[in-house]
Design an enzyme around this catalytic site. Structure first.
Site, PDB file in Angstrom:
ATOM      1  N   LYS A 205       2.536   8.055   8.249  1.00  0.00           N
ATOM      2  CA  LYS A 205       1.976   7.788   9.256  1.00  0.00           C
ATOM      3  C   LYS A 205       2.517   8.098  10.685  1.00  0.00           C
ATOM      4  CE  LYS A 205      -1.279   4.057  10.376  1.00  0.00           C
ATOM      5  NZ  LYS A 205      -1.813   2.827  10.050  1.00  0.00           N
ATOM      6  N   ARG A 275       3.260  -3.314   0.119  1.00  0.00           N
ATOM      7  CA  ARG A 275       4.175  -2.811   1.029  1.00  0.00           C
ATOM      8  C   ARG A 275       4.468  -3.883   1.921  1.00  0.00           C
ATOM      9  NH1 ARG A 275       5.590   1.389   4.409  1.00  0.00           N
ATOM     10  NH2 ARG A 275       5.016   1.250   6.901  1.00  0.00           N
ATOM     11  N   TYR A 307       6.404  -9.208  10.874  1.00  0.00           N
ATOM     12  CA  TYR A 307       7.097 -10.211  10.278  1.00  0.00           C
ATOM     13  C   TYR A 307       8.046 -10.833  10.973  1.00  0.00           C
ATOM     14  CZ  TYR A 307       5.540  -6.453   7.093  1.00  0.00           C
ATOM     15  OH  TYR A 307       4.837  -5.484   6.338  1.00  0.00           O
TER      16      TYR A 307
END
Length: 317
Positions: A205, A275, A307
């Site tokens: 990506k 993921r 995260y």
């Protein structure tokens, strides 16, 4: 109206052809594209933007944009570039938001806005009138990852042919397209690495290749998987993960993973949750965010910041 005009001008097609030749000749004389007030979005896409985008962008990005265009035409139709303004954008938002999230609506409007920006850059439009269209307010959702118990349940029930792939997802954080296109030439079990690279089309990506270190579990799993593939197909398939017939895995992967979730009693998860699980488990194991950015192949640290609250919690503990 178009039928009426056609009756008045039986040679309209000829007129259009001559007009196109005139525009082409003018471009050649000036060495640049010219603004055409009759140019529609569909015409600009078909003849200029999509041929460029197909070469300049990754396959997954191109597909997402193509879907946005199809939905746009379905909901608000085709218009001249100069007529696509904030009001048209608001109409699209209202219709699109009935069936999808604000984030998806904003993405689709952004895709069309990007096309109009390109038309301005290429001298086909004087200004982008869609630019002022306000984005819908998005409700940010915390990424869904699997708990230790959910991981154990999934590994227990997932089909045997998908087990190796699930383990790689959980331990290497690959995207779905990256895992589907991973080739054995990218796997070095001696060096204990996987290389996520380009194979004809851009598969990452962020459009960058990266090397992923693998742990003992992945090494053992891939060695067993390779041995099983050779025994089943005699000749090792090029792709690491294939169907029962030895062909590349396609969209049926999504269906099979969702079936495994249902069998394991896991709710609210999708294939990308694997993921996310890698990202969450890495942070909780002490991996800092800049390092995680590189491991997951994020183009920007902003993406990795989903995260961040786990990182703060880990530091506090």
């Amino acid at each position: 109206m178009s039928a009426f005009v056609a009756r008045l001008h039986p040679r309209m097609q000829e007129a259009k052809r001559l007009h196109a030749e005139w525009v082409s000749e003018l471009e050649a004389q000036r060495g640049q594209r010219v603004i055409d007030p009759t140019l529609t979005l569909r015409a600009f896409l078909d003849h200029e933007y999509l041929p460029w985008s197909r070469e300049a962008k990754g396959a997954s990005t191109f597909k997402r944009e193509d879907l946005a265009f199809r939905v746009w035409f379905e909901l608000v139709g085709d218009q001249r570039l100069a007529c696509i303004d904030e009001w048209v954008g608001a109409r699209f938002q209202t219709a699109r938001h009935k069936t999808c999230t604000a984030r998806t609506v904003n993405h689709d409007v952004g895709v069309v806005c990007q096309v109009l920006n390109r038309a301005v850059d290429w001298g086909r439009l004087d200004r982008n009138r869609l630019k002022g269209c306000r984005k819908l307010r998005e409700v940010k959702k915390e990424p869904r990852w699997l708990s230790v118990d959910e991981i154990a349940a999934l590994v227990t029930v997932v089909q045997k042919r998908l087990l190796a792939m699930v383990i790689v997802f959980l331990n290497c954080g690959l995207r779905r397209e990256e895992a589907q296109r991973l080739e054995w030439s990218d796997v070095d079990l001696t060096a204990r690495t996987l290389t996520v690279r380009h194979h004809g089309e851009v598969t990452t990506k962020s459009r960058k290749e990266r090397i992923v270190d693998v742990n003992d579990l992945v090494v053992r799993t891939l060695r067993d998987h390779r041995r099983a593939m050779r025994a089943k197909f005699r000749k090792l398939p090029r792709q690491v993960f294939v169907t029962l017939r030895g062909t590349p895995i396609r969209n049926n992967l999504l269906r099979d993973i969702q079936a495994a979730y249902a069998k394991a009693g896991i709710e609210g998860a999708n294939i990308h949750s694997l993921r996310h699980t890698f990202g969450a488990q890495s942070v909780m194991a002490g991996v800092d965010l800049p390092t995680l950015k590189e491991l997951m192949g994020h183009a920007s640290i902003t993406t990795t910041m989903i995260y961040a609250h786990l990182d703060r919690k880990h530091r506090a503990e």
